[in-house]
Design an enzyme around this catalytic site. Structure first.
Site, PDB file in Angstrom:
ATOM      1  N   ILE A  38      -6.387  27.152 -11.585  1.00  0.00           N
ATOM      2  CA  ILE A  38      -7.617  26.399 -11.877  1.00  0.00           C
ATOM      3  C   ILE A  38      -7.976  25.406 -10.780  1.00  0.00           C
ATOM      4  O   ILE A  38      -9.049  24.822 -10.798  1.00  0.00           O
ATOM      5  CB  ILE A  38      -7.554  25.682 -13.249  1.00  0.00           C
ATOM      6  CG1 ILE A  38      -6.436  24.650 -13.285  1.00  0.00           C
ATOM      7  CG2 ILE A  38      -7.419  26.702 -14.375  1.00  0.00           C
ATOM      8  CD1 ILE A  38      -6.481  23.731 -14.500  1.00  0.00           C
ATOM      9  N   GLN A  56       5.225  20.044  -5.019  1.00  0.00           N
ATOM     10  CA  GLN A  56       5.321  20.630  -6.358  1.00  0.00           C
ATOM     11  C   GLN A  56       4.758  19.646  -7.372  1.00  0.00           C
ATOM     12  O   GLN A  56       5.130  18.475  -7.391  1.00  0.00           O
ATOM     13  CB  GLN A  56       6.780  20.960  -6.716  1.00  0.00           C
ATOM     14  CG  GLN A  56       6.910  21.699  -8.036  1.00  0.00           C
ATOM     15  CD  GLN A  56       8.344  22.106  -8.355  1.00  0.00           C
ATOM     16  OE1 GLN A  56       9.288  21.757  -7.656  1.00  0.00           O
ATOM     17  NE2 GLN A  56       8.493  22.869  -9.433  1.00  0.00           N
ATOM     18  N   HIS A  59       7.028  28.665  -9.681  1.00  0.00           N
ATOM     19  CA  HIS A  59       5.872  29.539  -9.531  1.00  0.00           C
ATOM     20  C   HIS A  59       5.629  29.865  -8.062  1.00  0.00           C
ATOM     21  O   HIS A  59       5.983  29.094  -7.178  1.00  0.00           O
ATOM     22  CB  HIS A  59       4.605  28.930 -10.147  1.00  0.00           C
ATOM     23  CG  HIS A  59       4.248  27.567  -9.658  1.00  0.00           C
ATOM     24  ND1 HIS A  59       4.939  26.430 -10.008  1.00  0.00           N
ATOM     25  CD2 HIS A  59       3.247  27.150  -8.859  1.00  0.00           C
ATOM     26  CE1 HIS A  59       4.382  25.368  -9.444  1.00  0.00           C
ATOM     27  NE2 HIS A  59       3.353  25.787  -8.726  1.00  0.00           N
TER      28      HIS A  59
END
Length: 150
Positions: free
Chosen positions: A32, A94, A100
């Site tokens: 997003i 991070q 991820h």
């Protein structure tokens, strides 16, 4: 799964997301806050905090899924290249503490690609520092850092 982890919430279906792919161990969804058009995140379904916490088999599965998605992004989005990026720790950028991989399509057309390099490749480093750090790591690498999860 962690109750406080947004990515665990996404995997569980409790947080809205634009799912791209899912299998038994991995989940991929659109970022997003994209660095480029088509920026995708690939996560293990099993919560792990970061690169140092993830099980070997989950790391393998996430990496293989990311590679498949990278190939698809180049073809389907018309990307000119792709970056895979992992950030491990706050000082390495991070912000979500669930391992991820970012799959970031790259484009010649900069209206589709907002990323810029944070350093200048091709700028030669200090040879003494490079050699010293290489020797330091090489001296203990195999003994202190085995290849398995042990």
């Amino acid at each position: 799964m962690s109750d406080q982890c947004v990515f665990c919430g996404i995997v569980a279906g409790n947080v809205p997301n634009a799912k791209v792919a899912e299998d038994d161990t991995t989940y991929a969804f659109m970022d997003i806050n994209p660095g480029s058009d088509g920026h995708i995140l690939v996560v293990p379904k099993m919560h792990s905090k970061d690169l140092f916490d993830i099980a070997d088999n989950d790391l393998t599965d996430v990496t293989l899924t990311a590679r498949r998605i990278a190939k698809a992004a180049v073809v389907e989005f018309g990307a000119d290249g792709v970056n895979l990026l992992n950030c491990c720790g706050t000082n390495a950028w991070q912000t979500v503490f669930h391992f991820h991989l970012h799959v970031i399509p790259r484009y010649i057309d900069k209206s589709r690609d907002r990323l810029v390099l944070p350093w200048q490749p091709g700028t030669t480093g200090d040879k003494e520092i490079i050699d010293a750090l290489g020797s330091q790591l090489s001296a203990t690498f195999d003994r202190r850092y085995p290849t398995s999860d042990d």
